[in-house]
Design a protein around this motif. Structure first.
Motif, short mmCIF file in Angstrom:
data_model
loop_
_atom_site.label_atom_id
_atom_site.label_comp_id
_atom_site.label_asym_id
_atom_site.label_seq_id
_atom_site.Cartn_x
_atom_site.Cartn_y
_atom_site.Cartn_z
N GLY A 12 0.83 -1.20 0.00
CA GLY A 12 0.00 0.00 0.00
C GLY A 12 0.86 1.25 0.00
O GLY A 12 2.08 1.16 0.14
N ALA A 16 -0.32 4.57 5.14
CA ALA A 16 -1.57 3.81 5.29
C ALA A 16 -1.56 3.00 6.59
O ALA A 16 -2.54 2.36 6.94
CB ALA A 16 -1.80 2.91 4.08
N ASP A 153 -5.00 0.67 2.18
CA ASP A 153 -5.08 2.03 1.63
C ASP A 153 -5.70 2.97 2.66
O ASP A 153 -6.22 2.52 3.69
CB ASP A 153 -5.94 2.00 0.36
CG ASP A 153 -5.49 3.04 -0.65
OD1 ASP A 153 -4.75 3.95 -0.26
OD2 ASP A 153 -5.88 2.94 -1.82
N ARG A 159 -3.49 10.03 5.45
CA ARG A 159 -2.10 9.53 5.47
C ARG A 159 -1.12 10.66 5.78
O ARG A 159 -0.16 10.47 6.52
CB ARG A 159 -1.77 8.84 4.15
CG ARG A 159 -2.55 7.52 3.99
CD ARG A 159 -2.15 6.74 2.77
NE ARG A 159 -2.59 7.30 1.53
CZ ARG A 159 -1.77 7.77 0.59
NH1 ARG A 159 -0.47 7.71 0.76
NH2 ARG A 159 -2.25 8.28 -0.52
N ASP A 187 3.39 9.45 -4.13
CA ASP A 187 2.34 8.48 -4.51
C ASP A 187 2.29 8.31 -6.01
O ASP A 187 2.23 7.21 -6.54
CB ASP A 187 0.96 8.99 -4.09
CG ASP A 187 0.63 8.71 -2.64
OD1 ASP A 187 1.47 8.13 -1.94
OD2 ASP A 187 -0.48 9.09 -2.20
N ARG A 191 3.12 4.98 -7.99
CA ARG A 191 2.01 4.30 -8.66
C ARG A 191 2.21 4.21 -10.17
O ARG A 191 1.78 3.27 -10.81
CB ARG A 191 0.72 5.09 -8.38
CG ARG A 191 -0.52 4.22 -8.32
CD ARG A 191 -1.73 5.02 -7.91
NE ARG A 191 -1.70 6.39 -8.39
CZ ARG A 191 -1.75 7.47 -7.60
NH1 ARG A 191 -1.83 7.33 -6.31
NH2 ARG A 191 -1.72 8.69 -8.11
N THR A 198 2.90 0.72 -7.25
CA THR A 198 2.08 0.41 -6.08
C THR A 198 0.63 0.20 -6.50
O THR A 198 -0.16 1.14 -6.53
CB THR A 198 2.15 1.58 -5.07
OG1 THR A 198 3.51 1.88 -4.82
CG2 THR A 198 1.48 1.21 -3.75
N VAL A 206 -8.39 -5.73 -0.54
CA VAL A 206 -8.13 -4.30 -0.31
C VAL A 206 -8.84 -3.86 0.96
O VAL A 206 -10.03 -4.09 1.13
CB VAL A 206 -8.60 -3.45 -1.51
CG1 VAL A 206 -8.35 -1.96 -1.25
CG2 VAL A 206 -7.88 -3.89 -2.79
N ASP A 208 -9.51 -0.43 3.26
CA ASP A 208 -9.37 1.02 3.38
C ASP A 208 -9.39 1.36 4.86
O ASP A 208 -10.40 1.18 5.54
CB ASP A 208 -10.52 1.71 2.64
CG ASP A 208 -10.34 3.23 2.64
OD1 ASP A 208 -9.66 3.77 3.56
OD2 ASP A 208 -10.86 3.89 1.73
#
Ligand code: C5P
Length: 225
Positions: A12, A16, A153, A159, A187, A191, A198, A206, A208
């Motif tokens: 993640g 996170a 996440d 975050r 990020d 990503r 990522t 997943v 959250d």
């Protein structure tokens, strides 16, 4: 060889809560813990110590980064406060956590040859009775055959707030708006990079964590395990 040893991957974005969650899950299961972010941070720290700049595009500097990754003298040992990270036999826990190292780590991690050089070191951590591996590409690249894969996440606002609190507690002077901007930038780089971006593995669960407590996240993962 290592294939029979179970692995639980927790990937993640930064902030996170992977670090704390992974340590708690590993302790509950009695398994080993791999903080792969610390591996990339160690490369970054050594590079900064050798005078490399995160903004350099020079081929010679990239070669030096790759060389550092190929010869990284890194070990993990149980310490007073969790796990100690030793770089060339020196404890570097605190030095790994600065923003300068975060930026350098994210930039070095985008170089395919750096990632390739660090694969064996990470896979060698797969030791009985099991491994909890925390990172960005644990479930996609390093341990694609892991038995349980989690992608943790949280919203970028949450975050940034968590990271801000962490750094403040350590006495680092930080500006929240700047941290937020740097986190968005990091990020995006993590990503969108060509290698090991990522993203959740196809078979990852997943979670959250934006509105979940630490206990709730740990509990959810232990249920899976
Ligand atoms: O998780 P942590 O914030 O300590 O990671 C620092 C940097 O190392 C990340 O921003 C990311 O670029 C890189 N990293 C990675 N792959 C991993 C772990 C970390 O690319 N498995």
């Amino acid at each position: 060889m290592h294939q029979d040893v179970p692995v639980l991957t927790i990937d993640g974005p930064s902030g996170a809560g992977k670090g704390t969650v992974s340590a708690r899950v590993a302790a509950a299961l009695g398994w080993h813990l791999l903080d792969s972010g610390a591996v990339y941070r160690a490369v970054a720290l050594q590079a900064l110590d050798q005078g490399l700049s995160p903004d350099s595009q020079a081929a010679a500097d990239q070669d030096q980064l790759i060389d550092i990754s190929q010869h990284l003298d890194l070990s993990f040992k149980p310490g007073a406060d969790g796990i100690d990270v030793l770089l060339s036999d020196r404890i570097v826990n605190d030095r790994l956590r600065t923003e300068a190292v975060s930026v350098m780590a994210s930039k070095s991690a985008a170089i395919p040859a750096v990632r390739e050089a660090l694969l064996k070191l990470q896979r060698d951590c797969r030791v009985a009775p099991g491994l909890v591996a925390d990172g960005r590409d644990m479930g996609t690249v390093v341990f694609p055959d892991a038995q349980i894969k989690v992608f943790l996440d949280a919203s970028v606002e949450e975050r940034a707030q968590r990271r801000y609190k962490q750094l403040k507690e350590k006495g680092e002077s930080v500006i929240l708006s700047r941290l937020f901007r740097d986190m968005l930038e990091r990020d995006r780089r993590d990503r969108e990079r060509a290698v090991a971006p990522t993203v959740p593995a196809a078979d990852a669960v997943v979670i959250d964590s934006t509105h979940l407590s630490l206990d709730q996240v740990v509990e959810a993962i232990l249920q899976l395990a």
